[in-house]
Design a protein around this motif. Structure first.
Motif, mmCIF file in Angstrom:
data_model
loop_
_atom_site.group_PDB
_atom_site.id
_atom_site.type_symbol
_atom_site.label_atom_id
_atom_site.label_comp_id
_atom_site.label_asym_id
_atom_site.label_seq_id
_atom_site.Cartn_x
_atom_site.Cartn_y
_atom_site.Cartn_z
ATOM 1 N N PHE A 37 0.833 -1.204 0.000
ATOM 2 C CA PHE A 37 0.000 0.000 0.000
ATOM 3 C C PHE A 37 0.866 1.251 0.000
ATOM 4 O O PHE A 37 0.653 2.164 -0.794
ATOM 5 N N HIS A 38 1.825 1.330 0.928
ATOM 6 C CA HIS A 38 2.765 2.438 0.887
ATOM 7 C C HIS A 38 4.156 1.925 1.202
ATOM 8 O O HIS A 38 4.334 0.859 1.786
ATOM 9 N N ASP A 39 5.145 2.675 0.765
ATOM 10 C CA ASP A 39 6.517 2.165 0.782
ATOM 11 C C ASP A 39 7.109 2.238 2.185
ATOM 12 O O ASP A 39 7.814 3.174 2.533
ATOM 13 N N ALA A 40 6.820 1.191 2.974
ATOM 14 C CA ALA A 40 7.316 1.148 4.348
ATOM 15 C C ALA A 40 8.136 -0.110 4.626
ATOM 16 O O ALA A 40 8.552 -0.324 5.751
ATOM 17 N N TYR A 41 8.396 -0.921 3.596
ATOM 18 C CA TYR A 41 8.859 -2.290 3.857
ATOM 19 C C TYR A 41 10.240 -2.629 3.302
ATOM 20 O O TYR A 41 10.639 -3.795 3.327
ATOM 21 N N GLN A 42 10.999 -1.652 2.825
ATOM 22 C CA GLN A 42 12.246 -2.012 2.187
ATOM 23 C C GLN A 42 13.258 -2.603 3.175
ATOM 24 O O GLN A 42 14.115 -3.401 2.776
ATOM 25 N N TYR A 43 13.160 -2.261 4.463
ATOM 26 C CA TYR A 43 14.061 -2.879 5.438
ATOM 27 C C TYR A 43 13.735 -4.364 5.604
ATOM 28 O O TYR A 43 14.638 -5.200 5.702
ATOM 29 N N PHE A 44 12.470 -4.694 5.644
ATOM 30 C CA PHE A 44 12.046 -6.095 5.713
ATOM 31 C C PHE A 44 12.468 -6.825 4.443
ATOM 32 O O PHE A 44 12.974 -7.950 4.496
ATOM 33 N N GLU A 45 12.293 -6.177 3.292
ATOM 34 C CA GLU A 45 12.679 -6.780 2.021
ATOM 35 C C GLU A 45 14.187 -7.042 1.981
ATOM 36 O O GLU A 45 14.641 -8.111 1.541
ATOM 37 N N THR A 46 14.965 -6.066 2.411
ATOM 38 C CA THR A 46 16.420 -6.204 2.406
ATOM 39 C C THR A 46 16.870 -7.321 3.338
ATOM 40 O O THR A 46 17.749 -8.116 3.004
ATOM 41 N N ALA A 47 16.254 -7.392 4.507
ATOM 42 C CA ALA A 47 16.648 -8.397 5.494
ATOM 43 C C ALA A 47 16.377 -9.812 4.998
ATOM 44 O O ALA A 47 17.150 -10.738 5.290
ATOM 45 N N PHE A 48 15.290 -9.986 4.231
ATOM 46 C CA PHE A 48 14.871 -11.344 3.865
ATOM 47 C C PHE A 48 14.930 -11.609 2.364
ATOM 48 O O PHE A 48 14.375 -12.585 1.875
ATOM 49 N N ASP A 49 15.650 -10.740 1.639
ATOM 50 C CA ASP A 49 15.948 -10.965 0.230
ATOM 51 C C ASP A 49 14.692 -11.165 -0.608
ATOM 52 O O ASP A 49 14.603 -12.101 -1.421
ATOM 53 N N ILE A 50 13.703 -10.313 -0.376
ATOM 54 C CA ILE A 50 12.516 -10.263 -1.224
ATOM 55 C C ILE A 50 12.399 -8.833 -1.738
ATOM 56 O O ILE A 50 13.133 -7.951 -1.274
#
Length: 339
Positions: free
Chosen positions: A235-248
Motif C-alpha cells: 500500500f505504501h513504501d514502508a517495507y524495504q528494510y524487511f525486504e532487504t533483510a529477507f531478500d525479497i
C-alpha cells in the motif's frame, strides 16, 4: 500452599517489587520499540508507549496519560524525527531532563534512503546497500511534512511517470531485525548507565533477545524462500528494510507516503506495471481502507494485509517477534494465493 514456602515467596516478591520501584521510568514512541525495550527490561520494569495502537506515528496528538508518561520519563527511546516529527518538540517541552536516544541515528544501524517512482526505479541499485550509521535521517522532515510540501505537484509528476523523491532516510528501520539486534545492545547499555544495579539483568536479557531474533530471522528466511521471486505490491513504501533483510522485493507501492492518496496517472502506471510483471498479490494495511486496493486491482490479484506496527498485538516483549512472524505469514499466504 505449605507454610515453609511462604517466606521465600514473600522475599522474592519483595525483591521484585524493589527492582520495579527502582527501575528507570522509560517512554518509547511506537509499539515495536516498546517491545524491544520491554524485552531488555524484563524482570525489572516496563516501558510506556506513546503512540497508541492503530494510530499513525507520523502525525499524532497525545492523550493526557501519554503526555504524563513522557513527562515522567528518565529515558526516551524513539526512532527519530523522520518517523515522528512532532515528538522532538514534545520531548523538549515535557521531558527536557530525560535522556533521549534516537535509534535511527545509533551506531550500527542499517539506514536506507527513500525509494521513488512507481516501481522504485531511482533507488533500485541501492536496495541492499548498507549506509551504516552516518545517515541519521535528520534531513527528513517526515512523511506528512514532505507530502504537504509537494502535494500540489503530484498531478504534474504523475503525468510524467514519476513522483517527487522523499528526502533523507527511510525511518521504518525497525523492520530489519539486524537493526533490532543492534538496538537491543544499545538499550541495555543506556539502561545500565541509569540503573547500574540491574545492569547484569539488562545485559543478559539483551543477549538472549539477540539470539532469539537471529533464530527468528533464519526461520523467516526459510519461510519466505519459496515465494522470494514472486512480485507483489504494497500500500505504501514502508517495507524495504524487511525486504532487504529477507531478500525479497516489492514491485512497487500504491502510494509512496501514507499521507497522500495516489493520483489517476500513478494508478494507471501501477496497473500497467502489475500486468507486465505478473503481480499476484497486493497488500493493504489495517489503518487504510482496503477498498482502494480493490478499486485499483479488482479481483485479478490476491489481497492481503500486513501491519508494520503490529497494531493488533498486545504490547510487551513478545510484540516485536510476533509482528515479524505475522508479516511473513501474511506475505506467504497472499503471494501463494491462499488469502
Amino acid at each position: 500452599m505449605p507454610i515453609r514456602f511462604l517466606a521465600p515467596l514473600s522475599l522474592g516478591m519483595t525483591l521484585a517489587s524493589a527492582a520495579m520501584a527502582d527501575a528507570p521510568r522509560v517512554a518509547t514512541d511506537i509499539a515495536p520499540v516498546q517491545s524491544l525495550v520491554a524485552r531488555v527490561m524484563q524482570g525489572v520494569g516496563e516501558p510506556d508507549v506513546i503512540v497508541r495502537s492503530g494510530a499513525s506515528p507520523h502525525g499524532y496528538a497525545m492523550r493526557p496519560s501519554e503526555a504524563a508518561a513522557l513527562e515522567e520519563a528518565d529515558l526516551v527511546f524513539w526512532m527519530g524525527e523522520g518517523l515522528t516529527p512532532w515528538l522532538e518538540g514534545a520531548i523538549d517541552a515535557l521531558a527536557s531532563e530525560a535522556h533521549a536516544v534516537e535509534l535511527l541515528g545509533a551506531a550500527g544501524s542499517r539506514v536506507l534512503p527513500f525509494r521513488e517512482g512507481v516501481a522504485f526505479e531511482a533507488h533500485a541499485d541501492h536496495g541492499h546497500e548498507d549506509h551504516g550509521h552516518e545517515n541519521h535521517g535528520h534531513e527528513d522532515k517526515g512523511h506528512e511534512d514532505h507530502a504537504e510540501a509537494h502535494d500540489h505537484d503530484h498531478d504534474h509528476d504523475h503525468e510524467h511517470g514519476h513522483d517527487h523523491a522523499h528526502d533523507g532516510a527511510d525511518p521504518h528501520a525497525w523492520l530489519d531485525p539486524a537493526n533490532a539486534q543492534a538496538w537491543l545492545g544499545l538499550i541495555a547499555q543506556e539502561l545500565s548507565e541509569h540503573d547500574p544495579e540491574n545492569a547484569m539483568i539488562y545485559a543478559a536479557n539483551a543477549e538472549a533477545a539477540q539470539a532469539e531474533l537471529q533464530a527468528l530471522s533464519e526461520e523467516i528466511k526459510a519461510q519466505l524462500a519459496p515465494v522470494r521471486d514472486a512480485p507483489f505490491l504494497v500500500f505504501h513504501d514502508a517495507y524495504q528494510y524487511f525486504e532487504t533483510a529477507f531478500d525479497i522485493s516489492a514491485a512497487g507501492a500504491i502510494s509512496l507516503s501514507d499521507a497522500v492518496a495516489p493520483g489517476p496517472a500513478r494508478i494507471a502506471a501501477l496497473r500497467e506495471m502489475a500486468e507486465a510483471r505478473g503481480v499476484t498479490c497486493v497488500f493493504s494495511e489495517p489503518q487504510f481502507d482496503p477498498k482502494l486496493v480493490e478499486t485499483v486491482f479488482g479481483e485479478g490479484v490476491s489481497h492481503g494485509v500486513i501491519d508494520p506496527l503490529g497494531s493488533q498485538l498486545a504490547a510487551g516483549p513478545g510484540h516485536y517477534p510476533q509482528m515479524l512472524r505475522d508479516m511473513a505469514g501474511a506475505m506467504v499466504a497472499c503471494v501463494s494465493g491462499a488469502s
